[in-house]
Scaffold this motif. Sequence first.
Motif, PDB file in Angstrom:
ATOM      1  N   ALA A  54       0.831  -1.205   0.000  1.00  0.00           N
ATOM      2  CA  ALA A  54       0.000   0.000   0.000  1.00  0.00           C
ATOM      3  C   ALA A  54       0.869   1.261   0.000  1.00  0.00           C
ATOM      4  N   GLN A  55       1.950   1.255   0.782  1.00  0.00           N
ATOM      5  CA  GLN A  55       2.855   2.403   0.798  1.00  0.00           C
ATOM      6  C   GLN A  55       3.568   2.571  -0.536  1.00  0.00           C
ATOM      7  N   ALA A  56       3.996   1.443  -1.118  1.00  0.00           N
ATOM      8  CA  ALA A  56       4.701   1.511  -2.393  1.00  0.00           C
ATOM      9  C   ALA A  56       3.796   2.070  -3.490  1.00  0.00           C
ATOM     10  N   LYS A  57       2.515   1.778  -3.422  1.00  0.00           N
ATOM     11  CA  LYS A  57       1.566   2.327  -4.403  1.00  0.00           C
ATOM     12  C   LYS A  57       1.478   3.849  -4.297  1.00  0.00           C
ATOM     13  N   LYS A  58       1.705   4.366  -3.082  1.00  0.00           N
ATOM     14  CA  LYS A  58       1.647   5.815  -2.869  1.00  0.00           C
ATOM     15  C   LYS A  58       2.969   6.497  -3.215  1.00  0.00           C
ATOM     16  N   GLY A  59       4.001   5.686  -3.464  1.00  0.00           N
ATOM     17  CA  GLY A  59       5.266   6.259  -3.922  1.00  0.00           C
ATOM     18  C   GLY A  59       6.414   6.173  -2.961  1.00  0.00           C
ATOM     19  N   LYS A  60       6.161   5.811  -1.694  1.00  0.00           N
ATOM     20  CA  LYS A  60       7.243   5.780  -0.704  1.00  0.00           C
ATOM     21  C   LYS A  60       7.018   4.625   0.259  1.00  0.00           C
ATOM     22  N   VAL A  61       8.104   3.921   0.576  1.00  0.00           N
ATOM     23  CA  VAL A  61       8.014   2.792   1.496  1.00  0.00           C
ATOM     24  C   VAL A  61       8.790   3.117   2.762  1.00  0.00           C
ATOM     25  N   LYS A  62       8.114   3.003   3.905  1.00  0.00           N
ATOM     26  CA  LYS A  62       8.760   3.250   5.194  1.00  0.00           C
ATOM     27  C   LYS A  62       8.103   2.401   6.246  1.00  0.00           C
ATOM     28  N   GLN A  63       8.909   1.654   6.985  1.00  0.00           N
ATOM     29  CA  GLN A  63       8.378   0.816   8.046  1.00  0.00           C
ATOM     30  C   GLN A  63       8.107   1.661   9.285  1.00  0.00           C
ATOM     31  N   VAL A  64       6.844   1.688   9.711  1.00  0.00           N
ATOM     32  CA  VAL A  64       6.447   2.422  10.905  1.00  0.00           C
ATOM     33  C   VAL A  64       6.415   1.460  12.079  1.00  0.00           C
ATOM     34  N   VAL A  65       7.347   1.627  13.002  1.00  0.00           N
ATOM     35  CA  VAL A  65       7.477   0.694  14.117  1.00  0.00           C
ATOM     36  C   VAL A  65       6.421   0.974  15.162  1.00  0.00           C
ATOM     37  N   ARG A  66       5.781  -0.105  15.638  1.00  0.00           N
ATOM     38  CA  ARG A  66       4.770   0.014  16.683  1.00  0.00           C
ATOM     39  C   ARG A  66       5.421  -0.179  18.044  1.00  0.00           C
TER      40      ARG A  66
END
Length: 214
Positions: free
Chosen positions: A199-211
């Motif tokens: 889903a993030q890659a579809k928006k143009g940027k990939v970033k892991q959001v740590v919980r």
Amino acid sequence: MAMKYTRLLRMAFVVVALASALVCNAAENDDIFDLTFDENLNLPKIQKAEVAERIQNFQNDRAVELIKNNLEVELTRNGEVIIVTVPADELFAPNDTVLLKNSSEVLNKFLKFTKAPGFYKLLLVMHSDNTGTPNYLNRLTGARSNAVYEWFEAHGNADWVVPYAFGGIQPLQDNTSIDKRRLNRRLEIYIVPGEEMIAQAKKGKVKQVVRKRK
């Protein structure tokens, strides 16, 4: 008659295509713990080339980080999936299914991949050499894979961690020496992109959001 036959043939192809799509969609909607290893490895599918490229670049950077941590790393599925191979001797004593005390030094390196819900799937694939009956080797690798899964459950988040036991059916070497059998006894950790990463890659940027853990 030829025209009618051609139309019927085209209709048959459409039916087959629709059936294949339904099977694929059903697999994607299943619980990951109900899927086979091959299904989990290949799902969710990445449809667009530009999305795949962003994920490949992101995964390549993660692979480089793991290599710097002295891990054996390779990429599969066109660079979208990372495979890390951990010798079983670093996790378990011979013929044992209880994790060694120092196994956390290795497994801690993978905790970050469990911190963001839906960002990754981790597939734990335990292998053995051929020392023992197939039933024994299946039980051994099953217990060991579950032990690693339970470690993730206790130390992180196992909601996207799936254990598999392959026994001795996929050796790397021919089991004709101590050193070759040692190579065959291994845990392979497949780090597979999840729905959130796609889903993030579809928006143009990939970033892991740590919980943060509560």
